[in-house]
Enzyme design. Structure first.
Site, PDB file in Angstrom:
ATOM      1  N   LYS A 190       0.579  -1.088   0.646  1.00 47.58           N
ATOM      2  CA  LYS A 190      -0.460   0.255   0.272  1.00 47.58           C
ATOM      3  C   LYS A 190       1.158   1.218  -0.258  1.00 47.58           C
ATOM      4  O   LYS A 190       0.653   1.983   1.141  1.00 47.58           O
ATOM      5  CB  LYS A 190      -1.014   0.388   1.231  1.00 47.58           C
ATOM      6  N   ASP A 246      -2.220 -11.678   5.331  1.00 42.74           N
ATOM      7  CA  ASP A 246      -3.506 -13.270   6.947  1.00 42.74           C
ATOM      8  C   ASP A 246      -4.938 -12.760   5.683  1.00 42.74           C
ATOM      9  O   ASP A 246      -5.645 -14.022   5.142  1.00 42.74           O
ATOM     10  CB  ASP A 246      -4.028 -12.252   7.477  1.00 42.74           C
TER      11      ASP A 246
END
Ligand code: NAD
Length: 358
Positions: A190, A246
Protein backbone atom coordinates in the site's frame (compact mmCIF):
# COMPACT_ATOMS: atom_id res chain seq x y z
CA UNK A 1 14.05 -37.65 7.43
CA UNK A 2 13.50 -36.63 11.04
CA UNK A 3 9.88 -35.52 11.27
CA UNK A 4 7.98 -34.45 14.37
CA UNK A 5 4.26 -35.19 14.30
CA UNK A 6 1.94 -32.90 16.29
CA UNK A 7 -1.62 -34.23 15.90
CA UNK A 8 -3.19 -31.53 18.15
CA UNK A 9 -6.92 -31.41 18.84
CA UNK A 10 -10.33 -32.06 17.28
CA UNK A 11 -9.97 -33.46 13.77
CA UNK A 12 -6.19 -32.90 13.98
CA UNK A 13 -5.37 -36.50 15.01
CA UNK A 14 -7.81 -37.88 12.42
CA UNK A 15 -6.35 -36.03 9.44
CA UNK A 16 -2.75 -36.50 10.60
CA UNK A 17 -3.34 -40.29 10.83
CA UNK A 18 -4.25 -40.34 7.13
CA UNK A 19 -1.27 -38.18 6.15
CA UNK A 20 0.97 -40.62 8.04
CA UNK A 21 -0.54 -43.55 6.14
CA UNK A 22 0.32 -41.76 2.91
CA UNK A 23 3.86 -40.88 4.08
CA UNK A 24 4.47 -44.52 5.03
CA UNK A 25 3.18 -45.65 1.62
CA UNK A 26 5.53 -43.12 -0.01
CA UNK A 27 8.35 -44.51 2.14
CA UNK A 28 7.58 -48.04 0.86
CA UNK A 29 7.59 -46.88 -2.76
CA UNK A 30 10.48 -44.40 -2.71
CA UNK A 31 12.57 -45.48 0.33
CA UNK A 32 12.49 -42.14 2.15
CA UNK A 33 13.98 -43.34 5.45
CA UNK A 34 11.35 -41.78 7.71
CA UNK A 35 12.22 -41.22 11.36
CA UNK A 36 8.99 -40.16 13.05
CA UNK A 37 8.44 -38.88 16.57
CA UNK A 38 5.29 -37.48 18.16
CA UNK A 39 4.59 -34.56 20.50
CA UNK A 40 1.82 -32.67 22.27
CA UNK A 41 0.63 -29.21 21.27
CA UNK A 42 -2.47 -27.13 22.02
CA UNK A 43 -5.38 -28.46 24.07
CA UNK A 44 -3.91 -31.98 24.22
CA UNK A 45 -0.78 -30.50 25.82
CA UNK A 46 -2.80 -28.36 28.25
CA UNK A 47 -4.66 -31.49 29.41
CA UNK A 48 -1.46 -33.50 29.82
CA UNK A 49 0.90 -30.93 31.33
CA UNK A 50 -0.84 -27.61 31.85
CA UNK A 51 0.61 -25.56 29.00
CA UNK A 52 0.01 -25.39 25.26
CA UNK A 53 3.67 -25.70 24.22
CA UNK A 54 5.52 -28.04 26.62
CA UNK A 55 9.33 -27.74 26.77
CA UNK A 56 9.62 -31.34 25.61
CA UNK A 57 7.66 -30.57 22.43
CA UNK A 58 9.82 -27.52 21.73
CA UNK A 59 13.00 -29.56 22.21
CA UNK A 60 11.69 -32.25 19.82
CA UNK A 61 10.70 -29.54 17.32
CA UNK A 62 14.21 -28.07 17.42
CA UNK A 63 15.74 -31.52 16.85
CA UNK A 64 13.45 -32.39 13.91
CA UNK A 65 14.08 -31.42 10.28
CA UNK A 66 10.39 -30.80 9.66
CA UNK A 67 7.12 -30.79 11.58
CA UNK A 68 3.70 -31.98 10.51
CA UNK A 69 0.85 -30.43 12.49
CA UNK A 70 -2.89 -31.19 12.54
CA UNK A 71 -4.80 -28.37 14.22
CA UNK A 72 -5.26 -27.02 17.73
CA UNK A 73 -8.09 -25.60 19.81
CA UNK A 74 -11.70 -26.31 20.65
CA UNK A 75 -14.55 -25.28 22.95
CA UNK A 76 -13.10 -27.28 25.85
CA UNK A 77 -10.29 -24.72 26.21
CA UNK A 78 -12.17 -21.55 25.18
CA UNK A 79 -12.63 -20.25 28.71
CA UNK A 80 -9.18 -20.69 30.16
CA UNK A 81 -6.74 -17.83 30.70
CA UNK A 82 -5.77 -16.17 27.42
CA UNK A 83 -2.01 -16.80 27.74
CA UNK A 84 -2.65 -20.55 28.16
CA UNK A 85 -5.01 -21.07 25.23
CA UNK A 86 -4.18 -23.75 22.64
CA UNK A 87 -3.59 -21.14 19.89
CA UNK A 88 -0.83 -19.57 22.01
CA UNK A 89 1.09 -22.83 21.64
CA UNK A 90 0.90 -22.48 17.87
CA UNK A 91 2.05 -18.85 17.87
CA UNK A 92 4.84 -19.70 20.31
CA UNK A 93 6.23 -22.60 18.29
CA UNK A 94 6.22 -20.45 15.12
CA UNK A 95 8.06 -17.65 16.94
CA UNK A 96 10.52 -19.97 18.75
CA UNK A 97 11.51 -21.68 15.51
CA UNK A 98 11.68 -18.40 13.54
CA UNK A 99 9.15 -19.58 10.96
CA UNK A 100 8.82 -16.27 9.12
CA UNK A 101 7.87 -17.49 5.64
CA UNK A 102 4.32 -18.71 5.18
CA UNK A 103 3.55 -20.44 1.88
CA UNK A 104 -0.09 -20.95 1.06
CA UNK A 105 -0.86 -22.46 -2.32
CA UNK A 106 -4.39 -22.10 -3.65
CA UNK A 107 -4.87 -24.84 -6.20
CA UNK A 108 -8.20 -25.77 -7.65
CA UNK A 109 -8.33 -29.35 -8.75
CA UNK A 110 -10.37 -29.29 -11.99
CA UNK A 111 -12.62 -32.03 -10.56
CA UNK A 112 -13.75 -29.56 -7.84
CA UNK A 113 -14.41 -26.47 -10.00
CA UNK A 114 -18.12 -26.77 -9.20
CA UNK A 115 -17.42 -26.49 -5.45
CA UNK A 116 -16.00 -22.94 -5.70
CA UNK A 117 -18.15 -19.89 -4.90
CA UNK A 118 -16.87 -18.35 -8.16
CA UNK A 119 -17.86 -19.35 -11.71
CA UNK A 120 -16.03 -22.49 -12.84
CA UNK A 121 -14.41 -20.70 -15.83
CA UNK A 122 -12.90 -18.05 -13.52
CA UNK A 123 -11.22 -20.60 -11.24
CA UNK A 124 -10.76 -23.82 -13.27
CA UNK A 125 -7.05 -24.69 -13.29
CA UNK A 126 -6.22 -22.07 -10.66
CA UNK A 127 -2.72 -22.55 -9.23
CA UNK A 128 -1.35 -19.62 -7.24
CA UNK A 129 1.01 -19.36 -4.29
CA UNK A 130 0.70 -16.69 -1.63
CA UNK A 131 3.88 -16.00 0.35
CA UNK A 132 3.08 -14.18 3.58
CA UNK A 133 5.55 -12.73 6.07
CA UNK A 134 4.57 -14.38 9.35
CA UNK A 135 6.63 -13.04 12.26
CA UNK A 136 6.73 -9.27 11.70
CA UNK A 137 4.61 -6.30 10.66
CA UNK A 138 1.64 -4.90 12.53
CA UNK A 139 0.85 -8.16 14.38
CA UNK A 140 4.09 -7.89 16.34
CA UNK A 141 5.07 -4.18 16.09
CA UNK A 142 5.63 -2.07 19.23
CA UNK A 143 4.29 0.18 20.64
CA UNK A 144 0.82 -1.30 20.77
CA UNK A 145 -2.07 -1.13 23.17
CA UNK A 146 -5.17 0.73 24.27
CA UNK A 147 -4.59 3.95 26.21
CA UNK A 148 -6.80 6.61 27.76
CA UNK A 149 -6.23 10.17 26.54
CA UNK A 150 -6.32 13.26 28.74
CA UNK A 151 -9.89 13.96 27.66
CA UNK A 152 -10.89 10.52 28.92
CA UNK A 153 -11.36 9.00 25.48
CA UNK A 154 -9.78 5.59 24.86
CA UNK A 155 -7.46 5.12 21.89
CA UNK A 156 -6.25 1.88 20.33
CA UNK A 157 -2.94 1.76 18.45
CA UNK A 158 -0.59 -0.65 16.68
CA UNK A 159 2.65 -0.22 14.78
CA UNK A 160 3.28 -1.56 11.28
CA UNK A 161 7.02 -1.99 11.11
CA UNK A 162 9.41 -3.89 8.81
CA UNK A 163 13.17 -3.66 8.68
CA UNK A 164 15.04 -4.04 5.41
CA UNK A 165 16.44 -7.46 6.39
CA UNK A 166 12.96 -8.80 7.21
CA UNK A 167 11.66 -7.68 3.82
CA UNK A 168 14.67 -9.07 2.00
CA UNK A 169 14.46 -12.55 3.59
CA UNK A 170 10.76 -13.01 2.76
CA UNK A 171 11.46 -11.56 -0.69
CA UNK A 172 14.08 -14.24 -1.27
CA UNK A 173 11.65 -17.01 -0.27
CA UNK A 174 9.15 -15.63 -2.79
CA UNK A 175 11.64 -15.15 -5.64
CA UNK A 176 13.01 -18.67 -5.09
CA UNK A 177 9.49 -20.11 -5.06
CA UNK A 178 8.63 -18.20 -8.26
CA UNK A 179 11.73 -19.68 -9.87
CA UNK A 180 10.36 -23.18 -9.26
CA UNK A 181 6.97 -22.25 -10.78
CA UNK A 182 5.84 -19.77 -13.44
CA UNK A 183 8.61 -17.18 -12.77
CA UNK A 184 6.19 -14.34 -12.10
CA UNK A 185 6.07 -12.57 -8.74
CA UNK A 186 3.57 -9.91 -7.70
CA UNK A 187 4.51 -7.91 -4.59
CA UNK A 188 1.46 -6.49 -2.83
CA UNK A 189 1.71 -3.29 -0.75
CA UNK A 190 0.00 0.00 0.00
CA UNK A 191 2.91 2.21 -1.03
CA UNK A 192 0.60 5.09 -1.95
CA UNK A 193 -0.28 5.53 1.75
CA UNK A 194 2.04 3.58 4.09
CA UNK A 195 5.77 4.38 4.37
CA UNK A 196 6.49 0.91 5.71
CA UNK A 197 5.39 -0.45 2.34
CA UNK A 198 7.29 2.24 0.39
CA UNK A 199 10.37 0.56 1.85
CA UNK A 200 8.85 -2.87 1.11
CA UNK A 201 8.50 -1.92 -2.57
CA UNK A 202 12.05 -0.50 -2.75
CA UNK A 203 13.63 -3.62 -1.26
CA UNK A 204 11.61 -5.96 -3.52
CA UNK A 205 12.71 -3.91 -6.53
CA UNK A 206 16.38 -4.09 -5.42
CA UNK A 207 16.10 -7.87 -4.96
CA UNK A 208 14.69 -8.28 -8.46
CA UNK A 209 18.15 -7.47 -9.86
CA UNK A 210 19.37 -10.78 -8.35
CA UNK A 211 16.57 -12.73 -10.03
CA UNK A 212 16.57 -11.57 -13.67
CA UNK A 213 14.69 -14.74 -14.66
CA UNK A 214 11.68 -13.76 -12.48
CA UNK A 215 9.30 -11.03 -13.65
CA UNK A 216 8.42 -8.75 -10.70
CA UNK A 217 5.29 -6.59 -10.60
CA UNK A 218 3.74 -4.48 -7.84
CA UNK A 219 0.08 -4.07 -6.90
CA UNK A 220 -1.75 -2.09 -4.21
CA UNK A 221 -3.55 -4.36 -1.77
CA UNK A 222 -7.02 -3.00 -2.50
CA UNK A 223 -6.57 -3.74 -6.20
CA UNK A 224 -5.07 -7.16 -5.37
CA UNK A 225 -8.17 -8.06 -3.36
CA UNK A 226 -10.33 -7.09 -6.34
CA UNK A 227 -8.15 -8.91 -8.90
CA UNK A 228 -8.12 -12.07 -6.77
CA UNK A 229 -11.85 -12.49 -7.15
CA UNK A 230 -12.10 -10.93 -10.66
CA UNK A 231 -9.35 -12.84 -12.48
CA UNK A 232 -7.31 -14.94 -10.01
CA UNK A 233 -5.50 -16.89 -12.71
CA UNK A 234 -3.44 -13.79 -13.62
CA UNK A 235 -1.27 -14.49 -10.53
CA UNK A 236 1.57 -16.97 -10.16
CA UNK A 237 3.31 -16.08 -6.86
CA UNK A 238 2.15 -13.23 -4.60
CA UNK A 239 4.36 -11.90 -1.78
CA UNK A 240 3.11 -9.60 0.95
CA UNK A 241 3.34 -8.64 4.62
CA UNK A 242 1.68 -10.25 7.61
CA UNK A 243 -1.63 -8.34 7.69
CA UNK A 244 -2.31 -8.19 3.95
CA UNK A 245 -1.21 -11.82 3.60
CA UNK A 246 -3.59 -12.98 6.30
CA UNK A 247 -6.55 -11.46 4.50
CA UNK A 248 -5.58 -12.21 0.90
CA UNK A 249 -4.70 -15.84 1.61
CA UNK A 250 -8.11 -16.46 3.19
CA UNK A 251 -9.80 -14.88 0.16
CA UNK A 252 -7.67 -17.07 -2.13
CA UNK A 253 -8.60 -20.09 -0.02
CA UNK A 254 -12.28 -19.63 -0.76
CA UNK A 255 -11.61 -19.59 -4.51
CA UNK A 256 -10.83 -23.27 -4.23
CA UNK A 257 -14.11 -24.36 -2.71
CA UNK A 258 -13.19 -26.05 0.55
CA UNK A 259 -10.85 -25.23 3.37
CA UNK A 260 -10.39 -29.00 3.65
CA UNK A 261 -8.20 -28.93 0.51
CA UNK A 262 -5.66 -26.28 1.50
CA UNK A 263 -2.13 -27.03 2.75
CA UNK A 264 0.44 -24.59 4.10
CA UNK A 265 4.10 -24.36 5.01
CA UNK A 266 5.91 -22.07 7.43
CA UNK A 267 9.66 -21.94 6.83
CA UNK A 268 12.74 -20.67 8.65
CA UNK A 269 15.89 -19.25 7.04
CA UNK A 270 17.33 -22.72 6.44
CA UNK A 271 14.23 -24.22 4.84
CA UNK A 272 13.20 -26.14 7.96
CA UNK A 273 9.46 -25.96 8.17
CA UNK A 274 6.22 -26.66 9.91
CA UNK A 275 3.51 -27.99 7.61
CA UNK A 276 -0.18 -27.84 8.42
CA UNK A 277 -3.61 -27.66 6.86
CA UNK A 278 -5.08 -24.15 6.72
CA UNK A 279 -8.22 -25.29 8.55
CA UNK A 280 -8.73 -25.48 12.31
CA UNK A 281 -9.73 -28.34 14.58
CA UNK A 282 -13.36 -28.39 13.35
CA UNK A 283 -14.94 -29.47 16.66
CA UNK A 284 -18.34 -29.69 14.94
CA UNK A 285 -17.26 -32.78 12.99
CA UNK A 286 -14.48 -34.19 15.21
CA UNK A 287 -14.59 -37.92 15.95
CA UNK A 288 -17.18 -38.64 13.25
CA UNK A 289 -14.94 -39.68 10.34
CA UNK A 290 -16.18 -36.69 8.33
CA UNK A 291 -12.96 -34.67 8.10
CA UNK A 292 -11.30 -34.20 4.74
CA UNK A 293 -7.67 -35.35 5.14
CA UNK A 294 -6.49 -33.96 1.79
CA UNK A 295 -5.24 -30.59 3.15
CA UNK A 296 -2.97 -32.46 5.58
CA UNK A 297 -1.85 -34.98 2.96
CA UNK A 298 -0.99 -32.08 0.62
CA UNK A 299 0.86 -30.40 3.52
CA UNK A 300 2.96 -33.56 3.84
CA UNK A 301 3.66 -33.34 0.10
CA UNK A 302 4.81 -29.71 0.56
CA UNK A 303 7.10 -30.93 3.35
CA UNK A 304 8.77 -33.40 1.00
CA UNK A 305 9.12 -30.68 -1.65
CA UNK A 306 10.36 -27.75 0.45
CA UNK A 307 12.20 -29.27 3.44
CA UNK A 308 13.56 -32.45 1.85
CA UNK A 309 13.89 -31.52 -1.85
CA UNK A 310 11.87 -34.60 -2.90
CA UNK A 311 9.85 -32.99 -5.68
CA UNK A 312 9.22 -36.34 -7.42
CA UNK A 313 7.63 -37.85 -4.29
CA UNK A 314 5.55 -34.70 -3.72
CA UNK A 315 4.41 -34.87 -7.35
CA UNK A 316 3.42 -38.53 -6.90
CA UNK A 317 1.31 -37.72 -3.81
CA UNK A 318 -0.37 -34.81 -5.59
CA UNK A 319 -1.07 -37.09 -8.57
CA UNK A 320 -2.63 -39.66 -6.19
CA UNK A 321 -4.98 -36.91 -4.92
CA UNK A 322 -5.98 -36.25 -8.54
CA UNK A 323 -6.57 -39.98 -9.08
CA UNK A 324 -8.95 -40.39 -6.12
CA UNK A 325 -10.85 -37.24 -7.12
CA UNK A 326 -11.08 -38.55 -10.69
CA UNK A 327 -12.51 -41.76 -9.25
CA UNK A 328 -15.31 -39.66 -7.73
CA UNK A 329 -14.35 -40.14 -4.07
CA UNK A 330 -15.37 -37.20 -1.89
CA UNK A 331 -15.58 -36.35 1.80
CA UNK A 332 -18.73 -34.45 2.79
CA UNK A 333 -17.23 -30.95 2.44
CA UNK A 334 -16.46 -31.42 -1.28
CA UNK A 335 -19.35 -33.74 -2.12
CA UNK A 336 -21.25 -33.00 -5.34
CA UNK A 337 -24.04 -35.03 -7.02
CA UNK A 338 -22.81 -38.11 -8.88
CA UNK A 339 -19.80 -38.64 -6.61
CA UNK A 340 -19.31 -41.22 -3.83
CA UNK A 341 -19.11 -39.95 -0.26
CA UNK A 342 -16.41 -41.61 1.84
CA UNK A 343 -15.12 -41.20 5.37
CA UNK A 344 -11.72 -39.87 6.44
CA UNK A 345 -10.00 -43.25 6.70
CA UNK A 346 -11.37 -44.56 3.38
CA UNK A 347 -10.02 -41.45 1.65
CA UNK A 348 -6.58 -42.15 3.16
CA UNK A 349 -6.72 -45.82 2.10
CA UNK A 350 -7.68 -44.87 -1.47
CA UNK A 351 -4.78 -42.40 -1.62
CA UNK A 352 -2.29 -45.06 -0.50
CA UNK A 353 -3.61 -47.46 -3.11
CA UNK A 354 -3.33 -44.80 -5.84
CA UNK A 355 0.18 -43.86 -4.70
CA UNK A 356 1.44 -47.43 -4.60
CA UNK A 357 -0.16 -48.22 -7.97
CA UNK A 358 1.10 -45.02 -9.59
P1 NAD B 1 -12.32 -24.61 11.40
O1 NAD B 1 -11.40 -24.47 10.23
O2 NAD B 1 -11.93 -25.60 12.42
O3 NAD B 1 -13.78 -24.99 10.86
C1 NAD B 1 -14.53 -24.15 10.00
C2 NAD B 1 -15.57 -25.00 9.24
O4 NAD B 1 -14.90 -25.78 8.24
C3 NAD B 1 -16.31 -25.99 10.14
O5 NAD B 1 -17.64 -26.11 9.70
C4 NAD B 1 -15.59 -27.30 9.92
O6 NAD B 1 -16.39 -28.44 10.11
C5 NAD B 1 -15.14 -27.17 8.46
N1 NAD B 1 -13.87 -27.87 8.25
C6 NAD B 1 -12.64 -27.48 8.67
N2 NAD B 1 -11.72 -28.38 8.31
C7 NAD B 1 -12.37 -29.35 7.66
C8 NAD B 1 -11.95 -30.57 7.04
N3 NAD B 1 -10.67 -30.97 7.03
N4 NAD B 1 -12.88 -31.34 6.46
C9 NAD B 1 -14.17 -30.97 6.44
N5 NAD B 1 -14.63 -29.84 6.99
C10 NAD B 1 -13.73 -29.04 7.59
O7 NAD B 1 -12.48 -23.15 12.03
P2 NAD B 1 -13.26 -22.68 13.35
O8 NAD B 1 -14.53 -23.46 13.47
O9 NAD B 1 -13.29 -21.22 13.26
O10 NAD B 1 -12.30 -23.07 14.55
C11 NAD B 1 -12.42 -24.25 15.34
C12 NAD B 1 -11.25 -24.32 16.31
O11 NAD B 1 -10.02 -24.44 15.56
C13 NAD B 1 -11.10 -23.08 17.19
O12 NAD B 1 -10.72 -23.50 18.47
C14 NAD B 1 -10.00 -22.30 16.51
O13 NAD B 1 -9.31 -21.47 17.42
C15 NAD B 1 -9.13 -23.41 16.01
N6 NAD B 1 -8.28 -23.05 14.84
C16 NAD B 1 -7.06 -23.63 14.79
C17 NAD B 1 -6.24 -23.40 13.71
C18 NAD B 1 -4.91 -24.10 13.65
O14 NAD B 1 -4.68 -25.00 14.44
N7 NAD B 1 -4.04 -23.74 12.73
C19 NAD B 1 -6.66 -22.59 12.64
C20 NAD B 1 -7.94 -22.04 12.71
C21 NAD B 1 -8.75 -22.29 13.82
Amino acid sequence: MKILILPGDGIGPEVVAEALKVLRAADRRFGLGLELSEGLLGGAAIDACGKPLPDETLAKARAAEAILLGAVGGPKWDNIERALRPEKGLLAIRAELGLFGNLRPAILYPQLAGASALKAEVVAGLDILIVRELTGGIYFGEPRGIRTLENGERQGFNTDIYSESEIRRIGRVAFEAARKRGRRLCSVDKANVLEVTVLWREVMTELAAEYPDVELSHMYVDNAAMQLVRAPKQFDVVVTGNLFGDILSDAAAMLTGSIGMLPSASLDVNGKGMYEPVHGSAPDIAGQGKANPLATVLSAAMMLRYSFGKAEVADAIERAVGTVLDAGLRTGDIMTPGCRQVDTASMGDALCEALLAG
